[in-house]
Design a protein around this motif. Sequence first.
Motif, PDB file in Angstrom:
ATOM      1  N   GLY A  40       9.441  -8.420  12.231  1.00 20.82           N
ATOM      2  CA  GLY A  40       7.990  -8.468  12.071  1.00 20.82           C
ATOM      3  C   GLY A  40       7.518  -7.428  11.077  1.00 20.82           C
ATOM      4  O   GLY A  40       8.266  -6.521  10.708  1.00 20.82           O
ATOM      5  N   PRO A  41       6.271  -7.514  10.643  1.00 24.52           N
ATOM      6  CA  PRO A  41       5.794  -6.625   9.590  1.00 24.52           C
ATOM      7  C   PRO A  41       5.351  -5.241  10.043  1.00 24.52           C
ATOM      8  O   PRO A  41       5.259  -4.326   9.231  1.00 24.52           O
ATOM      9  N   VAL A  42       5.054  -5.050  11.346  1.00 26.10           N
ATOM     10  CA  VAL A  42       4.507  -3.771  11.820  1.00 26.10           C
ATOM     11  C   VAL A  42       5.267  -3.316  13.059  1.00 26.10           C
ATOM     12  O   VAL A  42       5.482  -4.115  13.986  1.00 26.10           O
ATOM     13  N   HIS A  43       5.667  -2.026  13.069  1.00 24.85           N
ATOM     14  CA  HIS A  43       6.455  -1.492  14.186  1.00 24.85           C
ATOM     15  C   HIS A  43       6.009  -0.084  14.549  1.00 24.85           C
ATOM     16  O   HIS A  43       5.702   0.716  13.660  1.00 24.85           O
ATOM     17  N   PRO A  44       6.012   0.258  15.848  1.00 29.83           N
ATOM     18  CA  PRO A  44       5.786   1.651  16.245  1.00 29.83           C
ATOM     19  C   PRO A  44       7.019   2.477  15.893  1.00 29.83           C
ATOM     20  O   PRO A  44       8.156   2.043  16.132  1.00 29.83           O
ATOM     21  N   VAL A  45       6.806   3.658  15.316  1.00 31.26           N
ATOM     22  CA  VAL A  45       7.928   4.506  14.902  1.00 31.26           C
ATOM     23  C   VAL A  45       7.685   5.935  15.372  1.00 31.26           C
ATOM     24  O   VAL A  45       6.559   6.341  15.669  1.00 31.26           O
ATOM     25  N   LEU A  46       8.775   6.699  15.404  1.00 30.70           N
ATOM     26  CA  LEU A  46       8.741   8.092  15.836  1.00 30.70           C
ATOM     27  C   LEU A  46       9.400   8.954  14.768  1.00 30.70           C
ATOM     28  O   LEU A  46      10.520   8.668  14.337  1.00 30.70           O
ATOM     29  N   ALA A  62       2.883  -4.927   3.173  1.00 32.19           N
ATOM     30  CA  ALA A  62       2.693  -3.629   2.532  1.00 32.19           C
ATOM     31  C   ALA A  62       1.630  -3.710   1.440  1.00 32.19           C
ATOM     32  O   ALA A  62       0.739  -2.866   1.345  1.00 32.19           O
ATOM     33  N   HIS A  63       1.723  -4.741   0.613  1.00 29.96           N
ATOM     34  CA  HIS A  63       0.751  -4.925  -0.469  1.00 29.96           C
ATOM     35  C   HIS A  63      -0.659  -5.057   0.109  1.00 29.96           C
ATOM     36  O   HIS A  63      -1.614  -4.449  -0.406  1.00 29.96           O
ATOM     37  N   ALA A  64      -0.793  -5.817   1.183  1.00 29.95           N
ATOM     38  CA  ALA A  64      -2.100  -5.989   1.808  1.00 29.95           C
ATOM     39  C   ALA A  64      -2.611  -4.683   2.404  1.00 29.95           C
ATOM     40  O   ALA A  64      -3.797  -4.344   2.265  1.00 29.95           O
ATOM     41  N   ALA A  65      -1.737  -3.927   3.063  1.00 28.09           N
ATOM     42  CA  ALA A  65      -2.158  -2.663   3.682  1.00 28.09           C
ATOM     43  C   ALA A  65      -2.605  -1.648   2.626  1.00 28.09           C
ATOM     44  O   ALA A  65      -3.569  -0.904   2.833  1.00 28.09           O
ATOM     45  N   LEU A  66      -1.903  -1.608   1.493  1.00 24.86           N
ATOM     46  CA  LEU A  66      -2.258  -0.671   0.434  1.00 24.86           C
ATOM     47  C   LEU A  66      -3.611  -0.996  -0.185  1.00 24.86           C
ATOM     48  O   LEU A  66      -4.216  -0.136  -0.838  1.00 24.86           O
ATOM     49  N   ASN A  67      -4.072  -2.232   0.015  1.00 25.79           N
ATOM     50  CA  ASN A  67      -5.360  -2.659  -0.535  1.00 25.79           C
ATOM     51  C   ASN A  67      -6.405  -2.922   0.545  1.00 25.79           C
ATOM     52  O   ASN A  67      -7.480  -3.449   0.238  1.00 25.79           O
ATOM     53  N   ASP A  68      -6.118  -2.535   1.776  1.00 25.76           N
ATOM     54  CA  ASP A  68      -7.004  -2.803   2.906  1.00 25.76           C
ATOM     55  C   ASP A  68      -8.052  -1.697   3.000  1.00 25.76           C
ATOM     56  O   ASP A  68      -7.727  -0.553   3.348  1.00 25.76           O
ATOM     57  N   VAL A 325      -1.116   4.881  10.205  1.00 26.23           N
ATOM     58  CA  VAL A 325      -0.447   3.709   9.652  1.00 26.23           C
ATOM     59  C   VAL A 325       0.248   4.148   8.371  1.00 26.23           C
ATOM     60  O   VAL A 325      -0.375   4.747   7.491  1.00 26.23           O
ATOM     61  N   ILE A 326       1.541   3.869   8.269  1.00 27.69           N
ATOM     62  CA  ILE A 326       2.336   4.277   7.114  1.00 27.69           C
ATOM     63  C   ILE A 326       3.021   3.039   6.548  1.00 27.69           C
ATOM     64  O   ILE A 326       3.488   2.174   7.295  1.00 27.69           O
ATOM     65  N   VAL A 327       3.070   2.960   5.235  1.00 35.54           N
ATOM     66  CA  VAL A 327       3.706   1.829   4.568  1.00 35.54           C
ATOM     67  C   VAL A 327       5.075   2.267   4.054  1.00 35.54           C
ATOM     68  O   VAL A 327       5.198   3.296   3.379  1.00 35.54           O
ATOM     69  N   SER A 328       6.102   1.492   4.364  1.00 35.51           N
ATOM     70  CA  SER A 328       7.439   1.766   3.841  1.00 35.51           C
ATOM     71  C   SER A 328       7.589   1.084   2.484  1.00 35.51           C
ATOM     72  O   SER A 328       7.802  -0.125   2.404  1.00 35.51           O
ATOM     73  N   LEU A 355       6.656  -1.592  -5.569  1.00 33.03           N
ATOM     74  CA  LEU A 355       5.542  -0.780  -5.078  1.00 33.03           C
ATOM     75  C   LEU A 355       5.880   0.700  -5.068  1.00 33.03           C
ATOM     76  O   LEU A 355       5.299   1.474  -4.297  1.00 33.03           O
ATOM     77  N   ALA A 356       6.806   1.131  -5.922  1.00 41.56           N
ATOM     78  CA  ALA A 356       7.248   2.519  -5.902  1.00 41.56           C
ATOM     79  C   ALA A 356       6.117   3.505  -6.156  1.00 41.56           C
ATOM     80  O   ALA A 356       6.168   4.651  -5.682  1.00 41.56           O
ATOM     81  N   PHE A 357       5.098   3.095  -6.893  1.00 42.56           N
ATOM     82  CA  PHE A 357       3.953   3.967  -7.160  1.00 42.56           C
ATOM     83  C   PHE A 357       2.745   3.592  -6.308  1.00 42.56           C
ATOM     84  O   PHE A 357       1.624   4.037  -6.575  1.00 42.56           O
ATOM     85  N   GLY A 358       2.961   2.787  -5.271  1.00 40.13           N
ATOM     86  CA  GLY A 358       1.864   2.350  -4.449  1.00 40.13           C
ATOM     87  C   GLY A 358       1.115   1.192  -5.089  1.00 40.13           C
ATOM     88  O   GLY A 358       1.622   0.504  -5.981  1.00 40.13           O
ATOM     89  N   HIS A 359      -0.112   0.983  -4.645  1.00 42.22           N
ATOM     90  CA  HIS A 359      -0.951  -0.091  -5.180  1.00 42.22           C
ATOM     91  C   HIS A 359      -2.379   0.186  -4.742  1.00 42.22           C
ATOM     92  O   HIS A 359      -2.628   0.969  -3.834  1.00 42.22           O
ATOM     93  N   GLY A 360      -3.326  -0.442  -5.418  1.00 42.00           N
ATOM     94  CA  GLY A 360      -4.714  -0.276  -5.040  1.00 42.00           C
ATOM     95  C   GLY A 360      -5.306   1.021  -5.568  1.00 42.00           C
ATOM     96  O   GLY A 360      -4.826   1.598  -6.543  1.00 42.00           O
ATOM     97  N   ILE A 361      -6.347   1.515  -4.896  1.00 39.07           N
ATOM     98  CA  ILE A 361      -7.076   2.673  -5.420  1.00 39.07           C
ATOM     99  C   ILE A 361      -6.252   3.951  -5.391  1.00 39.07           C
ATOM    100  O   ILE A 361      -6.559   4.904  -6.116  1.00 39.07           O
ATOM    101  N   HIS A 362      -5.210   3.984  -4.569  1.00 37.47           N
ATOM    102  CA  HIS A 362      -4.361   5.179  -4.504  1.00 37.47           C
ATOM    103  C   HIS A 362      -3.072   5.021  -5.320  1.00 37.47           C
ATOM    104  O   HIS A 362      -2.130   5.808  -5.143  1.00 37.47           O
TER     105      HIS A 362
END
Length: 419
Positions: A40-46, A62-68, A325-328, A355-362
Amino acid sequence: MTVQEPETTDEATLPDPVPLMGCPYKSNPYPLYERMREAGPVHPVLFPSGVRAWLVTGYDAAHAALNDDRLGKNHDRGNDRWRARASIMPEPQHSRLQVHLLHQDPPKHTSMRRWVTDAFTPRRVEQLRPRFQELADSLVDALPAAGPADLVTGFAARFPFQVLAEVIGLPGELAARFDRDWGKVVQPVGPTDPGRPLYEARLHGLESYIAEVVAHKREHGDDDLLSRLVVARDRGELSRAEVDSMIFQLLVAGQEPVTNQITTALIALFRHPDQLARLRDDPGLLPRAVEELLRYDSAFELTTWRFFGQDGDLHGTEVPAGDSVIVSLCAANRDPRRFPAPDTLDLDRSPNPHLAFGHGIHFCPGAALARAELQIALGTLLTRLPGLHLAIRDEDIEWIPAVLGRGTNHLPVGYDRRL
């Protein structure tokens, strides 16, 4: 590495939360990311610090989250559970050094970003390329005439900072006194950790250095980025904390990720000697090869925190307000639904929307500079050090225990001679 090793689990079942820690994970996180993507696309992590977060893994997610725009970056959005573990930089340093671009949302982010973008435009980077090449050649000139050598201490840890100093206007005498060890303040060290006193000493050292940079630029201002930031502070257009934080971000984020990316790129090439030889023999491949090396093993493995302002749905997972929320980026860049044969290093890969440099406004404002640095670094090392190869066993590479990044502090190499 001293962090706790994750417990072994059944291959078909992911633990809840998934521990992102331990030597096996840091040396090769990709098998775990594959399992997570498939589940799945989203997981709880420690994380080793005890921080719990939600990790986004697939490319589309990931692309959607970086632009959300529901996901904000300001630390004020974090809830008490997150703050108890993640706000490890003590006051007053946290308030003075953590209000940079990575932790701002529009409209503040938009206004602050304008101050730095002009220094990193592709046109300006191209104009400075000859100077960057001089810096790279000078560092190679200082390497031993024949191997062995450590390419981190001898080149990768020094070249990006020398380039950065040129771009932002950091005077040579101050650049020479920057302690790379200060960059470790971005690596979490909890309040009860035995390494806490050293962590706080680094913080104080870095703050004193930033104050010295500001004082120097106030007295010896010029037409450069650092001078413009100091003038904006004196005019009241930026606060002291904003300027100090932006300088902090430039000094740390402008160097360490490029240092680490040089090492991850070289390690990938050492593991694929046919591709190394091809790139050495055909420097025209460098621009495309750098894009593939960025995709294949990105030094920015995970993004920094994002938060929902209220409980929200994230690709079918309910995430409480203020949870991180963190994007891998690394997991997204190996998604087979976006990249054919994603575990293959293909220097001809095109298109390559990594997506090595991210995406969106950041999206990283220094992306053009980082690309130029990587092209120059790899081209120079492969051309001037014939027979370049890893001088230790692959399994003996010591990967840095950083939470968000990938790289190594030492890269022993051999080569036939120095040209």
